[in-house]
Every structure is written in structure tokens, then in C-alpha cells.
Design a protein around this motif. Structure first.
Motif, PDB file in Angstrom:
ATOM      1  N   ASP A   1      26.795  30.596  34.521  1.00 54.71           N
ATOM      2  CA  ASP A   1      26.903  31.889  35.201  1.00 54.71           C
ATOM      3  C   ASP A   1      27.904  31.817  36.350  1.00 54.71           C
ATOM      4  O   ASP A   1      28.675  32.755  36.579  1.00 54.71           O
ATOM      5  CB  ASP A   1      25.537  32.332  35.722  1.00 54.71           C
ATOM      6  N   LEU A   2      27.883  30.714  37.074  1.00 59.95           N
ATOM      7  CA  LEU A   2      28.834  30.539  38.177  1.00 59.95           C
ATOM      8  C   LEU A   2      30.266  30.488  37.662  1.00 59.95           C
ATOM      9  O   LEU A   2      31.171  31.086  38.263  1.00 59.95           O
ATOM     10  CB  LEU A   2      28.502  29.271  38.963  1.00 59.95           C
ATOM     11  N   GLU A   3      30.473  29.795  36.537  1.00 64.96           N
ATOM     12  CA  GLU A   3      31.813  29.720  35.929  1.00 64.96           C
ATOM     13  C   GLU A   3      32.309  31.110  35.530  1.00 64.96           C
ATOM     14  O   GLU A   3      33.474  31.452  35.763  1.00 64.96           O
ATOM     15  CB  GLU A   3      31.802  28.801  34.707  1.00 64.96           C
ATOM     16  N   ALA A   4      31.428  31.908  34.933  1.00 68.86           N
ATOM     17  CA  ALA A   4      31.810  33.260  34.511  1.00 68.86           C
ATOM     18  C   ALA A   4      32.171  34.121  35.720  1.00 68.86           C
ATOM     19  O   ALA A   4      33.178  34.851  35.703  1.00 68.86           O
ATOM     20  CB  ALA A   4      30.676  33.901  33.712  1.00 68.86           C
ATOM     21  N   THR A   5      31.390  34.027  36.768  1.00 69.69           N
ATOM     22  CA  THR A   5      31.666  34.793  37.987  1.00 69.69           C
ATOM     23  C   THR A   5      32.980  34.350  38.614  1.00 69.69           C
ATOM     24  O   THR A   5      33.771  35.190  39.071  1.00 69.69           O
ATOM     25  CB  THR A   5      30.512  34.623  38.991  1.00 69.69           C
ATOM     26  N   LEU A   6      33.212  33.060  38.613  1.00 75.57           N
ATOM     27  CA  LEU A   6      34.456  32.518  39.151  1.00 75.57           C
ATOM     28  C   LEU A   6      35.664  33.076  38.400  1.00 75.57           C
ATOM     29  O   LEU A   6      36.658  33.483  39.012  1.00 75.57           O
ATOM     30  CB  LEU A   6      34.420  30.993  39.070  1.00 75.57           C
ATOM     31  N   THR A   7      35.563  33.144  37.096  1.00 78.76           N
ATOM     32  CA  THR A   7      36.650  33.689  36.271  1.00 78.76           C
ATOM     33  C   THR A   7      36.934  35.140  36.631  1.00 78.76           C
ATOM     34  O   THR A   7      38.091  35.546  36.773  1.00 78.76           O
ATOM     35  CB  THR A   7      36.283  33.571  34.776  1.00 78.76           C
ATOM     36  N   VAL A   8      35.884  35.932  36.817  1.00 79.06           N
ATOM     37  CA  VAL A   8      36.049  37.343  37.170  1.00 79.06           C
ATOM     38  C   VAL A   8      36.698  37.483  38.544  1.00 79.06           C
ATOM     39  O   VAL A   8      37.630  38.283  38.717  1.00 79.06           O
ATOM     40  CB  VAL A   8      34.691  38.080  37.124  1.00 79.06           C
ATOM     41  N   LEU A   9      36.223  36.715  39.514  1.00 78.95           N
ATOM     42  CA  LEU A   9      36.793  36.816  40.863  1.00 78.95           C
ATOM     43  C   LEU A   9      38.255  36.395  40.902  1.00 78.95           C
ATOM     44  O   LEU A   9      39.068  37.017  41.606  1.00 78.95           O
ATOM     45  CB  LEU A   9      35.976  35.967  41.843  1.00 78.95           C
ATOM     46  N   GLU A  10      38.597  35.358  40.166  1.00 81.51           N
ATOM     47  CA  GLU A  10      39.997  34.923  40.128  1.00 81.51           C
ATOM     48  C   GLU A  10      40.881  35.999  39.506  1.00 81.51           C
ATOM     49  O   GLU A  10      41.983  36.264  39.994  1.00 81.51           O
ATOM     50  CB  GLU A  10      40.120  33.611  39.380  1.00 81.51           C
ATOM     51  N   ALA A  11      40.393  36.633  38.459  1.00 86.38           N
ATOM     52  CA  ALA A  11      41.160  37.720  37.827  1.00 86.38           C
ATOM     53  C   ALA A  11      41.287  38.903  38.782  1.00 86.38           C
ATOM     54  O   ALA A  11      42.355  39.526  38.881  1.00 86.38           O
ATOM     55  CB  ALA A  11      40.491  38.143  36.526  1.00 86.38           C
ATOM     56  N   TYR A  12      40.229  39.216  39.497  1.00 80.99           N
ATOM     57  CA  TYR A  12      40.237  40.321  40.456  1.00 80.99           C
ATOM     58  C   TYR A  12      41.323  40.114  41.514  1.00 80.99           C
ATOM     59  O   TYR A  12      42.030  41.054  41.877  1.00 80.99           O
ATOM     60  CB  TYR A  12      38.859  40.440  41.119  1.00 80.99           C
ATOM     61  N   CYS A  13      41.464  38.897  41.985  1.00 81.36           N
ATOM     62  CA  CYS A  13      42.448  38.602  43.035  1.00 81.36           C
ATOM     63  C   CYS A  13      43.882  38.807  42.561  1.00 81.36           C
ATOM     64  O   CYS A  13      44.792  38.944  43.382  1.00 81.36           O
ATOM     65  CB  CYS A  13      42.269  37.173  43.544  1.00 81.36           C
ATOM     66  N   GLU A  14      44.092  38.836  41.262  1.00 82.09           N
ATOM     67  CA  GLU A  14      45.436  39.002  40.728  1.00 82.09           C
ATOM     68  C   GLU A  14      45.832  40.463  40.501  1.00 82.09           C
ATOM     69  O   GLU A  14      46.982  40.736  40.183  1.00 82.09           O
ATOM     70  CB  GLU A  14      45.573  38.198  39.443  1.00 82.09           C
ATOM     71  N   PHE A  15      44.900  41.402  40.684  1.00 81.77           N
ATOM     72  CA  PHE A  15      45.226  42.816  40.538  1.00 81.77           C
ATOM     73  C   PHE A  15      46.179  43.245  41.644  1.00 81.77           C
ATOM     74  O   PHE A  15      46.053  42.824  42.791  1.00 81.77           O
ATOM     75  CB  PHE A  15      43.969  43.694  40.602  1.00 81.77           C
TER      76      PHE A  15
END
Length: 82
Positions: free
Chosen positions: A17-31
Motif C-alpha cells: 500500500d505504501l508503494e502504491a501511494t508513493l507512486t501516486v504522489l510521485e506522479a502528482y508532483c510531475e503535473f
């Protein structure tokens, strides 16, 4: 980095779950529309999630939870002192 937050994430979240959240946050920062303040908040969350993941790995390797949390904190503080 906040050790109490890292402890809470470690105790209440599976590494997957932490890995999945990390992936989402990293993608968010690239918007393109994300402002600096939002990136700072996401960065703090990312740091805490990475800390919880590292604690999970340390505990899995046989280290106690408290020792794993302290080791992560020392590692981060050591990198800041450089």
C-alpha cells in the motif's frame, strides 16, 4: 521527516500500500499545475512513506521496530549534517 508519522504508517500500512501511494504522489508532483507549496507537502509525505518502507525492510531483516525507527532517523540526520 516525522518519526511519529513514520511509526504510524509502519504500524498501519502494508508495504504494498505504501508503494502504491508513493507512486501516486510521485506522479502528482510531475503535473504542470502543481505549485511549490503542494510539492513541498507531497515531498514531506514521500519522505515519511520512504521511511516507513525502510523500517518495514529493517524489521523484516530482524531489527526491532524502535531500533529501525531510530536507525532511519539517524541516517536522515547524518545526511543533513554533511
Amino acid at each position: 521527516m516525522k518519526i511519529p508519522v513514520i511509526r504510524q504508517l509502519f504500524e498501519n500500512s502494508r508495504p504494498e500500500d505504501l508503494e502504491a501511494t508513493l507512486t501516486v504522489l510521485e506522479a502528482y508532483c510531475e503535473f504542470r499545475g502543481v505549485n511549490e507549496q503542494e510539492i513541498d507537502v507531497a515531498g514531506e509525505l514521500i519522505t515519511n512513506i520512504c521511511g516507513a518502507l525502510e523500517v518495514h525492510e529493517s524489521v523484516k531483516s530482524g531489527m526491532g521496530e524502535r531500533d529501525a525507527l531510530n536507525a532511519f532517523g539517524q541516517k536522515v540526520m547524518g545526511s543533513i549534517d554533511r
